[in-house]
Design a protein around this motif. Structure first.
Motif, PDB file in Angstrom:
ATOM      1  N   PRO A   1     119.807  19.594 -66.024  1.00  0.00           N
ATOM      2  CA  PRO A   1     118.581  20.106 -65.409  1.00  0.00           C
ATOM      3  C   PRO A   1     118.215  19.344 -64.137  1.00  0.00           C
ATOM      4  O   PRO A   1     118.220  18.117 -64.120  1.00  0.00           O
ATOM      5  N   GLY A   2     117.885  20.092 -63.091  1.00  0.00           N
ATOM      6  CA  GLY A   2     117.365  19.491 -61.869  1.00  0.00           C
ATOM      7  C   GLY A   2     115.855  19.344 -61.979  1.00  0.00           C
ATOM      8  O   GLY A   2     115.161  20.293 -62.351  1.00  0.00           O
ATOM      9  N   ILE A   3     115.347  18.167 -61.676  1.00  0.00           N
ATOM     10  CA  ILE A   3     113.921  17.856 -61.877  1.00  0.00           C
ATOM     11  C   ILE A   3     113.263  17.503 -60.549  1.00  0.00           C
ATOM     12  O   ILE A   3     113.685  16.574 -59.863  1.00  0.00           O
ATOM     13  N   MET A   4     112.202  18.237 -60.217  1.00  0.00           N
ATOM     14  CA  MET A   4     111.431  17.956 -59.003  1.00  0.00           C
ATOM     15  C   MET A   4     110.060  17.412 -59.383  1.00  0.00           C
ATOM     16  O   MET A   4     109.224  18.142 -59.943  1.00  0.00           O
ATOM     17  N   PRO A   5     109.788  16.136 -59.121  1.00  0.00           N
ATOM     18  CA  PRO A   5     108.445  15.610 -59.363  1.00  0.00           C
ATOM     19  C   PRO A   5     107.404  16.369 -58.529  1.00  0.00           C
ATOM     20  O   PRO A   5     107.725  16.904 -57.466  1.00  0.00           O
ATOM     21  N   ILE A   6     106.186  16.417 -59.021  1.00  0.00           N
ATOM     22  CA  ILE A   6     105.106  17.101 -58.309  1.00  0.00           C
ATOM     23  C   ILE A   6     104.195  16.050 -57.686  1.00  0.00           C
ATOM     24  O   ILE A   6     103.489  15.327 -58.392  1.00  0.00           O
ATOM     25  N   THR A   7     104.233  15.958 -56.356  1.00  0.00           N
ATOM     26  CA  THR A   7     103.395  14.985 -55.651  1.00  0.00           C
ATOM     27  C   THR A   7     102.601  15.614 -54.511  1.00  0.00           C
ATOM     28  O   THR A   7     101.595  15.062 -54.090  1.00  0.00           O
ATOM     29  N   ASN A   8     103.070  16.757 -54.019  1.00  0.00           N
ATOM     30  CA  ASN A   8     102.435  17.425 -52.884  1.00  0.00           C
ATOM     31  C   ASN A   8     102.503  18.924 -53.148  1.00  0.00           C
ATOM     32  O   ASN A   8     103.562  19.530 -53.012  1.00  0.00           O
ATOM     33  N   TYR A   9     101.364  19.529 -53.520  1.00  0.00           N
ATOM     34  CA  TYR A   9     101.391  20.926 -53.949  1.00  0.00           C
ATOM     35  C   TYR A   9     101.781  21.882 -52.821  1.00  0.00           C
ATOM     36  O   TYR A   9     102.600  22.793 -53.014  1.00  0.00           O
ATOM     37  N   LYS A  10     101.235  21.711 -51.634  1.00  0.00           N
ATOM     38  CA  LYS A  10     101.541  22.626 -50.529  1.00  0.00           C
ATOM     39  C   LYS A  10     103.022  22.594 -50.185  1.00  0.00           C
ATOM     40  O   LYS A  10     103.650  23.635 -49.957  1.00  0.00           O
ATOM     41  N   GLN A  11     103.599  21.399 -50.166  1.00  0.00           N
ATOM     42  CA  GLN A  11     105.024  21.257 -49.877  1.00  0.00           C
ATOM     43  C   GLN A  11     105.859  21.898 -50.977  1.00  0.00           C
ATOM     44  O   GLN A  11     106.829  22.613 -50.714  1.00  0.00           O
ATOM     45  N   LEU A  12     105.466  21.658 -52.236  1.00  0.00           N
ATOM     46  CA  LEU A  12     106.201  22.211 -53.366  1.00  0.00           C
ATOM     47  C   LEU A  12     106.148  23.740 -53.354  1.00  0.00           C
ATOM     48  O   LEU A  12     107.160  24.407 -53.604  1.00  0.00           O
ATOM     49  N   ALA A  13     104.976  24.317 -53.076  1.00  0.00           N
ATOM     50  CA  ALA A  13     104.832  25.764 -53.026  1.00  0.00           C
ATOM     51  C   ALA A  13     105.723  26.356 -51.943  1.00  0.00           C
ATOM     52  O   ALA A  13     106.357  27.402 -52.140  1.00  0.00           O
ATOM     53  N   ARG A  14     105.797  25.686 -50.805  1.00  0.00           N
ATOM     54  CA  ARG A  14     106.642  26.157 -49.704  1.00  0.00           C
ATOM     55  C   ARG A  14     108.116  26.117 -50.099  1.00  0.00           C
ATOM     56  O   ARG A  14     108.863  27.079 -49.886  1.00  0.00           O
ATOM     57  N   PHE A  15     108.565  25.016 -50.687  1.00  0.00           N
ATOM     58  CA  PHE A  15     109.948  24.897 -51.151  1.00  0.00           C
ATOM     59  C   PHE A  15     110.267  25.988 -52.177  1.00  0.00           C
ATOM     60  O   PHE A  15     111.316  26.631 -52.130  1.00  0.00           O
TER      61      PHE A  15
ATOM     62  N   GLU B   1     102.818  14.223 -62.761  1.00  0.00           N
ATOM     63  CA  GLU B   1     103.580  13.270 -63.571  1.00  0.00           C
ATOM     64  C   GLU B   1     103.532  13.646 -65.045  1.00  0.00           C
ATOM     65  O   GLU B   1     104.552  13.600 -65.744  1.00  0.00           O
ATOM     66  N   GLU B   2     102.356  14.047 -65.525  1.00  0.00           N
ATOM     67  CA  GLU B   2     102.200  14.435 -66.926  1.00  0.00           C
ATOM     68  C   GLU B   2     103.041  15.681 -67.252  1.00  0.00           C
ATOM     69  O   GLU B   2     103.771  15.699 -68.245  1.00  0.00           O
TER      70      GLU B   2
END
Length: 287
Positions: free
Chosen positions: A199-213, A244-245
């Motif tokens: 599994p590839g895991i992407m931590p969530i630290t920046n919502y706008k960036q994550l939504a764009r990706f 993180e949770e």
């Protein structure tokens, strides 16, 4: 629920090549910290059309020579000739590298002709023909299916072609639904695909960036996660704590169900990875 408990559990971390000397220093600090976790390998991405090839090689060689961790360059075949690929493979061999992440890569904007290689299975087949078993080959997998796939079955068949061409293991696109991964593994086993699917895991630290990706690559952010993240607005501390949770809980679920490890998309940051690692109780602990 199908699992992959028959495979050895491995962990790995992915970086992107720095754009300048300052970025290179920050990345070195990151991989120095993450090397303490003793991962199986560090991978380094490769830009569309090979746009970051020089930086990829420079970064990979630095990691290979100085980190004590196996380094795996990404190699994308779009806009490449067989002769160019032959030269890159020889360069990697000459520098003692034995691990490659083999990808099709994205078609650069405006490009109509992908070159001599159209798909990742053709690249895998070429590497095997040219180098035999010298390289351990990783390929990509898409539990929520590739955004350009016409349907789920076609996407699975395309994945099987990469496996049959000689891939040793696979790394998935990131996701936030463990069920999507479990169902994907079940579907693969029905097609006699038995390589490790990490599994590839992407931590969530920046919502706008994550939504764009996510919009660009077809990775789904479940509605309940989106709504929670949107509600935090610009409260970055709350976004990071919630992220993180959520990611820790998913990783725990994956590992307990038999996933053969985790591959973290680090975004060149050590902190979020170390926090999740510690939450999961994985060893060795960060020092």
């Amino acid at each position: 629920m199908k699992t992959q408990k028959q495979h050895e559990r491995t962990f790995s971390f992915e970086f992107f090549p720095p754009k300048n000397d300052e970025g290179a220093k920050k990345l070195k600090d990151t991989w120095t910290e993450l090397a303490k976790l003793e991962p199986r390998f560090f991978s380094v991405t490769y830009g569309a059309g090979g746009s970051t090839q020089a930086r990829t090689l420079e970064t990979v060689l630095d990691i290979h020579k100085n980190s004590g961790v196996d380094a795996a360059p990404h190699l994308s075949c779009i806009d490449s000739t067989a002769e160019q690929m032959r030269g890159i493979l020889q360069l990697y061999k000459d520098n003692g590298l034995r691990h490659i992440v083999a990808l099709r890569g994205d078609l650069p904007s405006g490009m109509r002709d992908p070159g001599e290689f159209r798909y990742a299975n053709e690249l895998v087949e070429f590497i095997r023909k040219e180098t035999g078993d010298h390289f351990t080959l990783e390929v990509a997998a898409y539990p929520e299916f590739h955004p350009q796939a016409p349907n789920a079955l076609k996407d699975l068949q395309n994945f099987k072609r990469k496996v049959d061409a000689g891939a040793d293991s696979a790394i998935t696109q990131y996701f936030y639904s463990a069920e999507a991964y479990f169902r994907f593994v079940e579907d693969c086993e029905k097609l006699d695909i038995n390589i490790p699917i990490v599994p590839g895991i992407m931590p969530i630290t920046n919502y706008k960036q994550l939504a764009r990706f996510s919009d660009a690559c077809g990775a789904e952010i479940p509605r309940w996660i989106r709504k929670r993240l949107e509600a935090f607005g610009e409260d970055t501390a709350s976004i990071k704590a919630f992220g993180e949770e959520v990611v820790t809980e998913m990783c725990d679920q994956l590992l307990k169900a038999g996933a053969p490890g985790l591959h973290f998309y680090t975004m060149n940051q050590a902190g979020p990875i170390k926090a999740i690692w510690k939450n999961l109780g994985l060893k060795p602990e960060p020092r």
